[in-house]
Each structure stands twice: as C-alpha cells, then as structure tokens.
Design a protein around this motif. Structure first.
Motif, PDB file in Angstrom:
ATOM      1  N   ALA A 122       0.830  -1.206   0.000  1.00  0.00           N
ATOM      2  CA  ALA A 122       0.000   0.000   0.000  1.00  0.00           C
ATOM      3  C   ALA A 122       0.863   1.254   0.000  1.00  0.00           C
ATOM      4  N   LEU A 123       1.931   1.253   0.771  1.00  0.00           N
ATOM      5  CA  LEU A 123       2.814   2.409   0.828  1.00  0.00           C
ATOM      6  C   LEU A 123       3.558   2.598  -0.485  1.00  0.00           C
ATOM      7  N   HIS A 124       3.912   1.507  -1.134  1.00  0.00           N
ATOM      8  CA  HIS A 124       4.556   1.604  -2.445  1.00  0.00           C
ATOM      9  C   HIS A 124       3.630   2.327  -3.423  1.00  0.00           C
ATOM     10  N   ALA A 125       2.345   1.976  -3.400  1.00  0.00           N
ATOM     11  CA  ALA A 125       1.387   2.651  -4.279  1.00  0.00           C
ATOM     12  C   ALA A 125       1.185   4.102  -3.852  1.00  0.00           C
ATOM     13  N   ALA A 126       1.148   4.349  -2.548  1.00  0.00           N
ATOM     14  CA  ALA A 126       0.919   5.711  -2.060  1.00  0.00           C
ATOM     15  C   ALA A 126       2.042   6.651  -2.449  1.00  0.00           C
ATOM     16  N   ARG A 127       3.271   6.125  -2.545  1.00  0.00           N
ATOM     17  CA  ARG A 127       4.394   6.987  -2.897  1.00  0.00           C
ATOM     18  C   ARG A 127       4.333   7.452  -4.342  1.00  0.00           C
ATOM     19  N   THR A 128       3.457   6.864  -5.149  1.00  0.00           N
ATOM     20  CA  THR A 128       3.267   7.343  -6.526  1.00  0.00           C
ATOM     21  C   THR A 128       2.271   8.492  -6.586  1.00  0.00           C
ATOM     22  N   GLY A 129       1.655   8.800  -5.451  1.00  0.00           N
ATOM     23  CA  GLY A 129       0.638   9.829  -5.423  1.00  0.00           C
ATOM     24  C   GLY A 129      -0.771   9.280  -5.453  1.00  0.00           C
ATOM     25  N   ALA A 130      -0.906   7.963  -5.600  1.00  0.00           N
ATOM     26  CA  ALA A 130      -2.235   7.342  -5.620  1.00  0.00           C
ATOM     27  C   ALA A 130      -2.918   7.499  -4.268  1.00  0.00           C
ATOM     28  N   ARG A 151       5.877   6.676   9.693  1.00  0.00           N
ATOM     29  CA  ARG A 151       7.340   6.672   9.538  1.00  0.00           C
ATOM     30  C   ARG A 151       7.737   7.071   8.140  1.00  0.00           C
ATOM     31  N   ALA A 152       6.944   6.660   7.143  1.00  0.00           N
ATOM     32  CA  ALA A 152       7.266   6.965   5.742  1.00  0.00           C
ATOM     33  C   ALA A 152       6.735   8.326   5.314  1.00  0.00           C
ATOM     34  N   ARG A 153       5.962   8.969   6.207  1.00  0.00           N
ATOM     35  CA  ARG A 153       5.337  10.251   5.885  1.00  0.00           C
ATOM     36  C   ARG A 153       4.465  10.129   4.635  1.00  0.00           C
ATOM     37  N   CYS A 154       3.688   9.080   4.606  1.00  0.00           N
ATOM     38  CA  CYS A 154       2.754   8.837   3.503  1.00  0.00           C
ATOM     39  C   CYS A 154       1.334   8.852   4.041  1.00  0.00           C
ATOM     40  N   ARG A 155       0.423   9.347   3.217  1.00  0.00           N
ATOM     41  CA  ARG A 155      -0.986   9.322   3.594  1.00  0.00           C
ATOM     42  C   ARG A 155      -1.566   7.970   3.201  1.00  0.00           C
ATOM     43  N   LEU A 156      -2.106   7.263   4.172  1.00  0.00           N
ATOM     44  CA  LEU A 156      -2.654   5.933   3.947  1.00  0.00           C
ATOM     45  C   LEU A 156      -3.876   5.763   4.837  1.00  0.00           C
ATOM     46  N   ARG A 157      -5.015   5.449   4.230  1.00  0.00           N
ATOM     47  CA  ARG A 157      -6.229   5.226   5.005  1.00  0.00           C
ATOM     48  C   ARG A 157      -6.339   3.720   5.278  1.00  0.00           C
TER      49      ARG A 157
END
Length: 292
Positions: A122-130, A151-157
């Motif tokens: 999920a984080l891999h996909a989120a880092r693309t802006g998805a 920790r990755a500073r990614c937005r993930l629901r």
C-alpha cells in the motif's frame, strides 16, 4: 461578551501566520510518537499483547492524527516494522510490488489493498501519489500499517475489517492483495497467532476464492485486480473463478523460489495431498484480472 464563535474566529485569524509552524510541530510529535511505538511494539507482542483491549482505540487515534497531520510525500520507506503476528515482506511482497509498478498508478488513481499486513505494498502505491485504502482483519496489522505510514510520511487510510466489508459500496481503479494462501492441515484458518498471516485451509483457497468473488464489485469498469499466491493452491482455479465472475484474467508474472520453513515442514503432507511434487521449490504467480 462577544459570541464564542466570534472569539474563535478572531483567535484563528490571529494565529494564521503561525499555522505552518504549528503544523510542523504536530508532525514532529506524531513522528516521535510513532517511533516510540515502533520500539515498543515488538516487546508488547512478545509479552502476549497484554494491551490488546487498547489496540482498537490506539489504532484509531494514530490513524486520525496521521491522516490530519502527516502530508503525503514521496519519501523512501525505511525497513517496515513487522512485529510477530504480522506478515513480514517477502518474495511475494516484492513480486506484487513489481506488478503494482507496472500498472503505473499515480495521482488520481484509487487503490485498495486487501490484507495489507505491514502496509508495504500500500505504501509503495501511495508513494506514486495514488489515493490508497488498506484493509486488514488484524488490529495488530492495522496499527502496524498506520505506524509504517507515519514513519514513511505517507498518507494511507487503513481500515480494520474482513476483506471488502469496510469499503462496501466504494469502487477502485486498482485492487491488490497478498492474502494468506498456504495450504494447511487444519480445516479452518486460525483466528489468531502468527499462522493467521499465511494459513488458508487444506487447499490454500479460503481467502482466494472470496477475493475472486468479491473483486468485481470493488472495481470500476476497466479496473484491475492484482493477486499474488503460490501455484500450490491452484493457478487455474483462480483464473477460472475470475472468468466466471466476468473478469479477463491471466498470469502476468511468475517466479520460482525455494520452500521456506513453513512449506518445508509440510512437504510430505503437501505431496500426500497431491498439491506438490518432490521438488523443494514453489512457483509464485501474479494473476492480473481486468473488470469488463
């Protein structure tokens, strides 16, 4: 005295120049709290999760704070937290991540990760802006995914629930899943313990068949399902079930890897059931299916 709303609006206006600094401060507090929990999680799990009753509210609080305070940034993810009881990224994770990359998600792409575990895919996909929504039935996994997002500073629901149940009525451009798929002697998959992350009944299809049936309703027209599993639990069975559900499915990637400790310990049982030959190797496949 002026009305309370007037006082609040005046205060907010006066603080306007300080909001960027306040936001940075909140983010630093969130990151510090996340790092502290990262250090505590293995110890808590090792002690039998004595704080289990606190897990649901703790996970919800962290999720809310991260959602509000942590901006989406394409920072590289450090090694993810993977406490006992949550599936650690392995060969199948890497294979699924490669398949996600090939789909070229980006800003505007809606992604659903079923059985997210640590949240690595999920984080891999989120880092693309998805825009990524992740689901897991384990509160430990939900908390772990949220901590890894912080920790990755990614937005993930991240939602706690059974496969697509938490997102009923929603549709996505891309659905991905690395579900439990290891054949096991027990008829019913375990409801707790480390094996819950990989055991899936005698044929390994306890979760796979449900995903094949539920995926079309979670996909928009033209949307794609990416599913990784071992050939031991029947690649053709997956293709047939997806075709019966009205999807165009094929194997888009595959890799052979040596048995790990779990399959090595079950090798004789797998051979006796006709699920494996004498080879100590298994084939992992990516099944790609497109919604008509």
């Amino acid at each position: 005295l002026p009305p309370l709303t007037t006082v609040l609006l005046t205060l907010i206006e006066a603080l306007n120049p300080l909001w960027p600094l306040i936001g940075q401060l909140i983010e630093q507090v969130v990151m510090l709290a996340a790092d502290v929990l990262v250090q505590l999680m293995p110890a808590l799990v090792a002690r039998g999760l004595a704080l289990v009753p606190l897990m649901p509210p703790l996970a919800e609080i962290i999720g809310l704070v991260v959602e509000l305070a942590v901006p989406a940034r394409a920072w590289l993810l450090p090694p993810v937290l993977a406490p006992a009881g949550v599936y650690a990224p392995q060969h199948d994770t890497a294979l699924l991540t490669r398949a996600v990359t090939a789909e070229q998600p980006g800003p505007g792409t809606e992604v659903l990760d079923l059985g997210t575990g640590t949240g690595a895919v999920a984080l891999h996909a989120a880092r693309t802006g998805a825009r990524v929504t992740a689901v897991d039935i384990s509160w430990t996994a939900v908390l772990t995914a949220r901590l890894n997002a912080a920790r990755a500073r990614c937005r993930l629901r991240v939602h706690r629930g059974d496969l697509t149940a938490p997102v009923t009525g929603r549709t996505f451009d891309l659905v991905v899943s690395n579900p439990p798929y290891v054949p096991a002697p027990e008829e019913t998959p375990p409801a707790s313990g480390p094996a819950r992350a990989w055991d899936a009944g005698p044929d390994g299809r306890a979760l796979l068949d449900r995903i094949c049936a539920d995926a079309p309703a979670a996909l928009r027209p033209g949307g794609t399902l990416l599913l990784v599993h071992s050939a031991l639990c029947g690649t053709e069975a997956t293709l047939s079930r997806l075709a019966a559900a009205g999807m165009r499915a094929d194997v888009s990637d595959r890799v052979r890897i040596p048995y790990g400790p779990v399959l090595t310990g079950r090798h004789e049982w797998l051979v006796a059931r006709g699920l494996a030959d004498g080879s100590p190797w298994e084939e992992l496949v990516i099944v790609r299916a497109v919604h008509a």
